[in-house]
Design a protein around this motif. Sequence first.
Motif, mmCIF file in Angstrom:
data_model
loop_
_atom_site.group_PDB
_atom_site.id
_atom_site.type_symbol
_atom_site.label_atom_id
_atom_site.label_comp_id
_atom_site.label_asym_id
_atom_site.label_seq_id
_atom_site.Cartn_x
_atom_site.Cartn_y
_atom_site.Cartn_z
ATOM 1 N N PRO A 48 43.693 85.276 -59.373
ATOM 2 C CA PRO A 48 45.083 85.564 -59.776
ATOM 3 C C PRO A 48 45.571 86.890 -59.210
ATOM 4 O O PRO A 48 44.791 87.838 -59.062
ATOM 5 C CB PRO A 48 44.987 85.615 -61.309
ATOM 6 C CG PRO A 48 43.791 84.781 -61.651
ATOM 7 C CD PRO A 48 42.826 84.988 -60.525
ATOM 8 N N VAL A 49 46.851 86.975 -58.910
ATOM 9 C CA VAL A 49 47.412 88.162 -58.247
ATOM 10 C C VAL A 49 47.422 89.388 -59.142
ATOM 11 O O VAL A 49 47.505 90.520 -58.647
ATOM 12 C CB VAL A 49 48.853 87.867 -57.758
ATOM 13 C CG1 VAL A 49 48.841 86.832 -56.662
ATOM 14 C CG2 VAL A 49 49.741 87.403 -58.920
ATOM 15 N N ASP A 50 47.350 89.206 -60.468
ATOM 16 C CA ASP A 50 47.423 90.356 -61.374
ATOM 17 C C ASP A 50 46.075 91.064 -61.554
ATOM 18 O O ASP A 50 45.972 92.017 -62.321
ATOM 19 C CB ASP A 50 47.951 89.909 -62.746
ATOM 20 C CG ASP A 50 47.042 88.879 -63.415
ATOM 21 O OD1 ASP A 50 46.431 88.078 -62.680
ATOM 22 O OD2 ASP A 50 46.946 88.891 -64.658
ATOM 23 N N ILE A 51 45.036 90.616 -60.852
ATOM 24 C CA ILE A 51 43.697 91.215 -60.985
ATOM 25 C C ILE A 51 43.358 91.997 -59.719
ATOM 26 O O ILE A 51 43.465 91.485 -58.607
ATOM 27 C CB ILE A 51 42.633 90.129 -61.236
ATOM 28 C CG1 ILE A 51 42.911 89.427 -62.569
ATOM 29 C CG2 ILE A 51 41.233 90.735 -61.255
ATOM 30 C CD1 ILE A 51 41.965 88.300 -62.877
ATOM 31 N N GLU A 52 42.934 93.239 -59.923
ATOM 32 C CA GLU A 52 42.573 94.096 -58.791
ATOM 33 C C GLU A 52 41.272 93.619 -58.151
ATOM 34 O O GLU A 52 40.354 93.154 -58.842
ATOM 35 C CB GLU A 52 42.412 95.548 -59.260
ATOM 36 C CG GLU A 52 43.696 96.158 -59.808
ATOM 37 C CD GLU A 52 43.476 97.584 -60.272
ATOM 38 O OE1 GLU A 52 42.574 98.258 -59.731
ATOM 39 O OE2 GLU A 52 44.200 98.022 -61.179
ATOM 40 N N ALA A 53 41.164 93.780 -56.837
ATOM 41 C CA ALA A 53 39.995 93.296 -56.093
ATOM 42 C C ALA A 53 38.715 94.026 -56.499
ATOM 43 O O ALA A 53 37.634 93.424 -56.535
ATOM 44 C CB ALA A 53 40.242 93.460 -54.594
ATOM 45 N N ASN A 54 38.839 95.337 -56.821
ATOM 46 C CA ASN A 54 37.637 96.087 -57.190
ATOM 47 C C ASN A 54 37.062 95.625 -58.526
ATOM 48 O O ASN A 54 35.878 95.795 -58.797
ATOM 49 C CB ASN A 54 37.918 97.589 -57.222
ATOM 50 C CG ASN A 54 38.909 97.972 -58.313
ATOM 51 O OD1 ASN A 54 39.889 97.267 -58.532
ATOM 52 N ND2 ASN A 54 38.672 99.085 -58.972
ATOM 53 N N PHE A 55 37.908 95.009 -59.380
ATOM 54 C CA PHE A 55 37.417 94.464 -60.644
ATOM 55 C C PHE A 55 36.405 93.349 -60.393
ATOM 56 O O PHE A 55 35.429 93.186 -61.136
ATOM 57 C CB PHE A 55 38.578 93.929 -61.492
ATOM 58 C CG PHE A 55 39.378 94.981 -62.201
ATOM 59 C CD1 PHE A 55 39.094 96.324 -62.016
ATOM 60 C CD2 PHE A 55 40.405 94.639 -63.064
ATOM 61 C CE1 PHE A 55 39.834 97.310 -62.675
ATOM 62 C CE2 PHE A 55 41.143 95.595 -63.737
ATOM 63 C CZ PHE A 55 40.866 96.944 -63.535
#
Length: 340
Positions: A48-55
């Motif tokens: 999903p777009v609302d989640i940061e990649a580093n997460f």
Amino acid sequence: MKTSIKVIISIVFCFFIIILGVGIGSVNIPPSHILKILWSNILNRPLPVDIEANFVSIIWKIRLPRAILAFIVGGALAVSGSVMQSVLKNPLASSYTLGVSSGASVGAGLVMITGFSIPILGKFTLPFVGLLAGLLTVYLAIRFSAKIDKNMENNTIILVGMVFSLFINAMITLMTALSRENLQKLTFWQMGSFSLKEWSDVVVLFPIVVLCITILMKYSKELDIMTFGEEQAMAIGVDTKRVKWILLGLSAALTGSAIAFVGVIGFIDLISPHVVRKIFGASHKLVIPMSMIFGGAFMVVCDLIARTIIPLSELPVGAVTAIIGAPFFGYVYFSRRKVE
């Protein structure tokens, strides 16, 4: 409350604890984000777009394998403790009583000092040698008990195990004194840690634990019978000597494989079985699987405390379990004396 409802509540509680263990840290990640990351990775769906990649890296590569490994190790230790307490009819018994941790420490220490490595195993050389050393110690302890006492009385097994543990601990102390350059590494291993653990550790340990617990479940009826005494068990037709060998060996394998990967962690195998028996009763068809769930959840909580209680630092998880477990050990011992 019905047993089935208790089981469902325990499983939900366990899942909640694992989510907390994965989400809390130097960077806190909401449970909704964690579930979305797991969903996208497991089913290979777009993130999903609302989640940061580093997460994704934090959850999938660092915290999730660590939390799952902590759960597996805690569950293995708890199941091992529940079986030991039933077989030896002693609420304070554990695989450590028979010298599993001491033997594994010697094996791991020798690998650290000599730098020995098995080409095929690579980084798994240390846990492999630690497991073998722990199992060998238990085998020698039980074998010696059988030599001096053909009936393999429980007190004999416990006393021989304690003697073996004291002797091997002296060897560990000697190794530590003669190898000061490895002092910190040896000390930290003996206190246990889940730091820098990967999915490969989970993949290796998981089938070992599942196999041992599956076999132990098949002996749940014999465990129930032996709880009432060996004479009654023999009268019913249980080959107590053979069953003892099998149960003690499987319990030692569970403990040995768990601590070989993460180091020596105590008291989980003492606390969890007592809590489970208080809630679910004495039937091992429930005690064994619920010890796995409670022990695993408890270990995840202890690991969470160990890595978050001091900012930018990490405590050995064995120190956390000891702080919680030592008072519990005293409570069990003295409450038992009052009853007697």
